[in-house]
Design an enzyme around this catalytic site. Structure first.
Site, PDB file in Angstrom:
ATOM      1  N   CYS A 135       0.832  -1.219   0.000  1.00 44.73           N
ATOM      2  CA  CYS A 135       0.000   0.000   0.000  1.00 44.73           C
ATOM      3  C   CYS A 135       0.862   1.262   0.000  1.00 44.73           C
ATOM      4  O   CYS A 135       0.712   2.130  -0.872  1.00 44.73           O
ATOM      5  CB  CYS A 135      -0.961  -0.027   1.179  1.00 44.73           C
ATOM      6  SG  CYS A 135      -0.239  -0.477   2.763  1.00 44.73           S
TER       7      CYS A 135
HETATM    8  N1  LIG Z   1      -4.337  -3.985   5.081  1.00 46.09           N
HETATM    9  C1  LIG Z   1      -3.805  -3.320   4.072  1.00 46.09           C
HETATM   10  O1  LIG Z   1      -4.014  -2.103   3.902  1.00 46.09           O
HETATM   11  C2  LIG Z   1      -2.925  -4.035   3.091  1.00 46.09           C
HETATM   12  C3  LIG Z   1      -2.521  -3.332   1.941  1.00 46.09           C
HETATM   13  C4  LIG Z   1      -1.696  -3.983   1.016  1.00 46.09           C
HETATM   14  C5  LIG Z   1      -1.284  -5.286   1.241  1.00 46.09           C
HETATM   15  N2  LIG Z   1      -1.680  -5.921   2.375  1.00 46.09           N
HETATM   16  C6  LIG Z   1      -1.211  -7.281   2.570  1.00 46.09           C
HETATM   17  O2  LIG Z   1      -2.300  -8.165   2.300  1.00 46.09           O
HETATM   18  C7  LIG Z   1      -2.213  -9.316   3.152  1.00 46.09           C
HETATM   19  C8  LIG Z   1      -3.515  -9.414   3.950  1.00 46.09           C
HETATM   20  O3  LIG Z   1      -3.649  -8.212   4.689  1.00 46.09           O
HETATM   21  P1  LIG Z   1      -4.919  -7.939   5.598  1.00 46.09           P
HETATM   22  O4  LIG Z   1      -4.813  -6.540   6.050  1.00 46.09           O
HETATM   23  O5  LIG Z   1      -6.147  -8.411   4.937  1.00 46.09           O
HETATM   24  O6  LIG Z   1      -4.586  -8.918   6.829  1.00 46.09           O
HETATM   25  P2  LIG Z   1      -5.565  -9.454   7.956  1.00 46.09           P
HETATM   26  O7  LIG Z   1      -6.729  -8.510   8.098  1.00 46.09           O
HETATM   27  O8  LIG Z   1      -4.726  -9.721   9.112  1.00 46.09           O
HETATM   28  O9  LIG Z   1      -6.145 -10.813   7.345  1.00 46.09           O
HETATM   29  C9  LIG Z   1      -5.286 -11.902   7.071  1.00 46.09           C
HETATM   30  C10 LIG Z   1      -6.129 -13.159   7.112  1.00 46.09           C
HETATM   31  O10 LIG Z   1      -5.263 -14.248   6.808  1.00 46.09           O
HETATM   32  C11 LIG Z   1      -5.879 -15.437   7.316  1.00 46.09           C
HETATM   33  N3  LIG Z   1      -4.832 -16.303   7.856  1.00 46.09           N
HETATM   34  C12 LIG Z   1      -4.508 -17.517   7.362  1.00 46.09           C
HETATM   35  N4  LIG Z   1      -3.503 -18.059   8.028  1.00 46.09           N
HETATM   36  C13 LIG Z   1      -3.166 -17.178   8.973  1.00 46.09           C
HETATM   37  C14 LIG Z   1      -2.198 -17.178   9.987  1.00 46.09           C
HETATM   38  N5  LIG Z   1      -1.339 -18.193  10.143  1.00 46.09           N
HETATM   39  N6  LIG Z   1      -2.116 -16.102  10.807  1.00 46.09           N
HETATM   40  C15 LIG Z   1      -2.959 -15.066  10.642  1.00 46.09           C
HETATM   41  N7  LIG Z   1      -3.911 -14.994   9.670  1.00 46.09           N
HETATM   42  C16 LIG Z   1      -4.001 -16.057   8.859  1.00 46.09           C
HETATM   43  C17 LIG Z   1      -6.909 -15.008   8.302  1.00 46.09           C
HETATM   44  O11 LIG Z   1      -8.148 -15.193   7.646  1.00 46.09           O
HETATM   45  P3  LIG Z   1      -8.993 -16.552   7.821  1.00 46.09           P
HETATM   46  O12 LIG Z   1      -9.083 -16.807   9.276  1.00 46.09           O
HETATM   47  O13 LIG Z   1     -10.295 -16.207   7.186  1.00 46.09           O
HETATM   48  O14 LIG Z   1      -8.229 -17.623   7.089  1.00 46.09           O
HETATM   49  C18 LIG Z   1      -6.699 -13.510   8.461  1.00 46.09           C
HETATM   50  O15 LIG Z   1      -7.890 -12.838   8.715  1.00 46.09           O
HETATM   51  C19 LIG Z   1      -0.984  -9.093   4.042  1.00 46.09           C
HETATM   52  O16 LIG Z   1       0.106  -9.776   3.505  1.00 46.09           O
HETATM   53  C20 LIG Z   1      -0.784  -7.588   3.979  1.00 46.09           C
HETATM   54  O17 LIG Z   1       0.533  -7.190   4.215  1.00 46.09           O
HETATM   55  C21 LIG Z   1      -2.505  -5.344   3.294  1.00 46.09           C
END
Ligand SMILES: NC(=O)c1ccc[n+]([C@@H]2O[C@H](COP(=O)([O-])OP(=O)(O)OC[C@H]3O[C@@H](n4cnc5c(N)ncnc54)[C@H](OP(=O)(O)O)[C@@H]3O)[C@@H](O)[C@H]2O)c1
Length: 324
Positions: A135
């Site tokens: 991001c």
């Molecule tokens: N947030 C942002 O603004 C943003 C922007 C650009 C890129 N990203 C990247 O996109 C990816 C997802 O980001 P996010 O913000 O959506 O993250 P998040 O809200 O923490 O969601 C990640 C999801 O991954 C799943 N998961 C599966 N195995 C896991 C484990 N071992 N530990 C924790 N979670 C696990 C969980 O969903 P389930 O329980 O449903 O499987 C969790 O809700 C990351 O790599 C992040 O760096 C995020």
């Protein structure tokens, strides 16, 4: 219709993908996989989707989907692809940083293309695997790529960028806890943020030698968006800089140069990146604003999907900002 699977559906980027794809005219959701919520209604986790979908999270994948989005934390995408196989035709769009750097861009015979359409549109059209940019990295690259394209990054670049709390994911932590974050502001990882690698690689793909880049990331007390400023020495006129940026982004569907100073809300809830240029003596100040979850993540992932499947680049992404 493009049949899509989403992995990590209970997180923030997974939730945004569900919302976009449910409304997408050229795509449909085949399954939303969750490690923690299999069998439960998606709308129990994302209550705004009550009445929009009756789908439930699954604990299994459909290996024959056309595209799968990985919305997992860093390192988990690699582990997931090793543990689960998909058909040879299934395209993969990964939102983590597992495959973004040139040295990390392969997994077995899979080759990942860096998914910034303003830089790699033609490569994305022909790609089977995409590493979706970070991001902060998106906001900052879009602020600097036009200068690099003309070898105009001649002196140190100073960047300050502030993100909302959703940038840190759905799990609560000390720095996303409301009592701490509200009415507060702070910096973190000064000059060492993990997105520096992808920013440097993209700039170096356009300009052989790049000057030192100093990036100070900040946490803001809002939920969505990134507001970035970058300044560097630039001795040509403001008009020449504006012409350069407008020409560089003339074919961009979502990146636009504004005559007016920016505010964050004009892009929140959209897939837009808005840029503004300001000149003071020999300094050029470039402002860049995006929604971290859309142009900075899930929106850009769908933009990449559209390019990969040859549908209109903005399909499903005509979103409305929340200006007030
Ligand atoms: N947030 C942002 O603004 C943003 C922007 C650009 C890129 N990203 C990247 O996109 C990816 C997802 O980001 P996010 O913000 O959506 O993250 P998040 O809200 O923490 O969601 C990640 C999801 O991954 C799943 N998961 C599966 N195995 C896991 C484990 N071992 N530990 C924790 N979670 C696990 C969980 O969903 P389930 O329980 O449903 O499987 C969790 O809700 C990351 O790599 C992040 O760096 C995020």
């Amino acid at each position: 219709m493009i049949r899509a699977g989403i992995i990590g559906g209970s997180g923030y980027t997974g939730g945004e993908l569900i919302r976009i794809l449910l409304m997408h005219p050229d795509a449909e959701i085949s399954f939303v996989y969750s490690t923690t919520r299999a069998g439960t209604k998606i709308s129990d986790t994302h209550p705004d989707l009550l009445g929009v979908t009756d789908m439930r999270f699954t604990g299994t994948v459909d290996s024959g989907v056309d595209v799968v989005f990985l919305c997992l934390g860093h390192g988990n995408s690699t582990a997931f692809l090793k543990a689960n196989s998909f058909s040879e035709q299934t395209k993969v769009i990964d939102l983590s940083n597992d495959f973004r750097l040139a040295g990390d861009a392969s997994l077995d015979d899979r080759r990942f293309v860096y998914g910034l359409p303003e830089l790699n549109r033609e490569k994305i059209r022909n790609a089977g695997h995409i590493a979706n940019p970070g991001c902060f990295a998106t906001a900052i690259q879009l602020a600097l790529l036009p200068l690099a394209s003309k070898q105009k990054l001649g002196n140190d670049v100073h960047i300050n960028a502030m993100t909302g709390s959703t940038g840190a994911g759905v799990a609560t932590s000390a720095t996303t806890h409301f009592s701490w974050r509200n009415n507060n502001i702070s910096w973190y990882k000064p000059f060492t943020h993990q997105h520096m690698g992808e920013i440097s690689e993209s700039l170096q793909s356009l300009q052989d030698e790049i000057p030192p880049i100093h990036f100070l990331p900040m946490r803001g007390n809002f939920t969505r968006g990134i507001f970035a400023t970058a300044y560097t020495r630039y001795t040509d006129s403001l008009e020449s800089a504006e012409a350069l940026y407008r020409e560089f982004y003339q074919d961009a569907s979502f990146t636009h140069v504004s005559d007016q100073p920016l505010d964050l809300k004009q892009v929140v809830n959209t897939n837009q990146c808005h840029l503004h240029l300001h000149k003071h003596d020999d300094l050029l100040l470039v402002s860049s604003a995006i929604d971290n979850l859309l142009k900075g993540a899930s929106g850009q992932a769908v933009q990449n999907m559209n390019l990969m499947f040859g549908v209109e680049e903005g399909s499903g992404l005509q979103l409305k900002s929340g200006v007030f």
